[in-house]
Design a protein around this motif. Structure first.
Motif, PDB file in Angstrom:
ATOM      1  N   ASN A 100       0.839  -1.197   0.000  1.00  0.00           N
ATOM      2  CA  ASN A 100       0.000   0.000   0.000  1.00  0.00           C
ATOM      3  C   ASN A 100       0.876   1.249   0.000  1.00  0.00           C
ATOM      4  O   ASN A 100       0.975   1.959   0.998  1.00  0.00           O
ATOM      5  N   HIS A 101       1.530   1.495  -1.125  1.00  0.00           N
ATOM      6  CA  HIS A 101       2.390   2.663  -1.261  1.00  0.00           C
ATOM      7  C   HIS A 101       2.003   3.395  -2.544  1.00  0.00           C
ATOM      8  O   HIS A 101       2.602   3.188  -3.606  1.00  0.00           O
ATOM      9  N   LEU A 159      -0.163 -12.435  -0.934  1.00  0.00           N
ATOM     10  CA  LEU A 159       0.485 -11.143  -1.146  1.00  0.00           C
ATOM     11  C   LEU A 159      -0.088 -10.500  -2.398  1.00  0.00           C
ATOM     12  O   LEU A 159      -0.090 -11.102  -3.481  1.00  0.00           O
ATOM     13  N   THR A 160      -0.587  -9.262  -2.261  1.00  0.00           N
ATOM     14  CA  THR A 160      -1.156  -8.553  -3.400  1.00  0.00           C
ATOM     15  C   THR A 160      -0.842  -7.073  -3.274  1.00  0.00           C
ATOM     16  O   THR A 160      -0.142  -6.644  -2.352  1.00  0.00           O
ATOM     17  N   GLY A 161      -1.349  -6.271  -4.219  1.00  0.00           N
ATOM     18  CA  GLY A 161      -1.113  -4.834  -4.201  1.00  0.00           C
ATOM     19  C   GLY A 161      -2.414  -4.065  -4.114  1.00  0.00           C
ATOM     20  O   GLY A 161      -3.459  -4.535  -4.566  1.00  0.00           O
ATOM     21  N   ALA A 162      -2.360  -2.873  -3.524  1.00  0.00           N
ATOM     22  CA  ALA A 162      -3.542  -2.024  -3.437  1.00  0.00           C
ATOM     23  C   ALA A 162      -3.877  -1.468  -4.821  1.00  0.00           C
ATOM     24  O   ALA A 162      -2.989  -1.149  -5.609  1.00  0.00           O
ATOM     25  N   GLY A 163      -5.164  -1.351  -5.102  1.00  0.00           N
ATOM     26  CA  GLY A 163      -5.592  -0.826  -6.391  1.00  0.00           C
ATOM     27  C   GLY A 163      -5.591  -1.900  -7.465  1.00  0.00           C
ATOM     28  O   GLY A 163      -5.389  -3.086  -7.196  1.00  0.00           O
ATOM     29  N   ALA A 214      -0.969 -12.730  -5.643  1.00  0.00           N
ATOM     30  CA  ALA A 214      -2.066 -12.305  -6.513  1.00  0.00           C
ATOM     31  C   ALA A 214      -1.644 -11.016  -7.213  1.00  0.00           C
ATOM     32  O   ALA A 214      -1.707  -9.937  -6.625  1.00  0.00           O
ATOM     33  N   VAL A 215      -1.193 -11.132  -8.455  1.00  0.00           N
ATOM     34  CA  VAL A 215      -0.667  -9.988  -9.202  1.00  0.00           C
ATOM     35  C   VAL A 215      -1.825  -9.298  -9.913  1.00  0.00           C
ATOM     36  O   VAL A 215      -2.379  -9.819 -10.875  1.00  0.00           O
ATOM     37  N   ASN A 216      -2.150  -8.102  -9.432  1.00  0.00           N
ATOM     38  CA  ASN A 216      -3.359  -7.421  -9.863  1.00  0.00           C
ATOM     39  C   ASN A 216      -3.115  -6.298 -10.861  1.00  0.00           C
ATOM     40  O   ASN A 216      -4.046  -5.585 -11.228  1.00  0.00           O
ATOM     41  N   GLY A 217      -1.892  -6.135 -11.345  1.00  0.00           N
ATOM     42  CA  GLY A 217      -1.596  -5.080 -12.318  1.00  0.00           C
ATOM     43  C   GLY A 217      -0.148  -5.190 -12.740  1.00  0.00           C
ATOM     44  O   GLY A 217       0.400  -6.290 -12.840  1.00  0.00           O
ATOM     45  N   TRP A 218       0.514  -4.062 -12.957  1.00  0.00           N
ATOM     46  CA  TRP A 218       1.918  -4.075 -13.355  1.00  0.00           C
ATOM     47  C   TRP A 218       2.780  -4.689 -12.250  1.00  0.00           C
ATOM     48  O   TRP A 218       2.631  -4.346 -11.074  1.00  0.00           O
TER      49      TRP A 218
END
Length: 259
Positions: A28-29, A61-65, A110-114
């Motif tokens: 979350n950065h 492990l995933t990313g925000a947005g 869980a790769v949700n974008g770039w």
């Protein structure tokens, strides 16, 4: 499960409560979940804290947005660094990769974008990698005067093979999610709306496996074990066999199988 923080600064890693043996860690950065020094340190500490607890959960492990899983190293932060600071930065990221590699419980990405540079390195230490159809993968360091961690480069070569590693690292060209699956970075490509649910379901299923067996298998799968002396391989095999034999969950699995 939650991890307390004594800092008043916004957390760079969001830690969900534990549900069915699974904790979600969200980078979350904003705006791109780049690997700042604080994020790297916080993620390493979080993994080590979870690993050291009385009952270690599985992790997703995933990313925000939706646009970025992780934009790799924080170039804006790195621009003002001197050589010594860059060395410390690389050492810190190396420690994060070690924490990912040594995490004895299920680790699902869980790769949700770039997914850029160090983001790919992190994903390749996961047990399973899911990517949305919108995900993109690239090592841009060669175009930006940066350098991936040697541990990360080694992992890329181990997982993908020499030719694919050269293509990815030396070209600086992006791959879409389906090319990344073909290359071996990704296990499965799914729709964005289904990504987290599928990753969590996988983590729940893995978390239900006997923990001692899971940990022993992950340790044996570490690349370094192949170069151990035969005597050390035997010592670890015997020690793991004893642990698994005495583990209540493993015993229940054996009894259920024979029943």
């Amino acid at each position: 499960m939650s991890i307390a923080s004594h800092s008043t600064a916004p957390s760079a890693v969001q830690v969900s409560d534990e549900v069915d043996g699974v904790v979600v860690l969200t980078l979350n950065h904003p705006p791109a979940n780049a690997l700042s020094n604080s994020l790297v340190s916080e993620l390493t500490m979080t993994l080590e804290t979870l690993a050291g607890g009385p009952r270690t959960p599985a992790v997703v492990l995933t990313g925000a947005g939706e646009r970025f899983f992780c934009a790799g190293g924080d170039i804006k932060e790195a621009v003002g660094f001197g050589a010594d600071s860059m060395v410390e930065r690389m050492a810190s990221f190396h420690a994060l990769l070690c924490a990912l590699e040594d995490f004895a419980r299920p680790l699902v990405c869980a790769v949700n974008g770039w997914c850029v540079g160090g983001g790919i390195e992190m994903a390749l230490f996961a047990d399973r990698v899911y990517a949305s159809t919108e995900a993109r993968f690239v090592f841009p360091e060669i175009n930006h005067g940066m350098l991936p961690a040697v541990k990360g480069i080694t992992r890329v070569r181990e997982v993908l093979g020499d030719r694919a590693a050269r293509r990815l690292l030396l070209s600086g060209e992006p791959l879409d999610a389906f090319d990344a699956k073909t290359m071996g970075i990704v296990d499965q490509v799914v729709e964005q709306d289904d990504l987290l649910a599928i990753a969590m379901a996988d983590a729940r299923a893995a978390a239900a496996k006997p923990p001692a067996v899971f940990a022993a298998l992950k340790r044996a799968l570490h690349s370094g074990t192949s170069s151990w002396p035969v005597e050390e391989q035997l010592r670890v095999t015997v020690a793991d066999a004893r642990t698994v034999f005495l583990d209540p969950a493993a015993r229940a699995a054996r009894e259920g199988f024979h029943g």
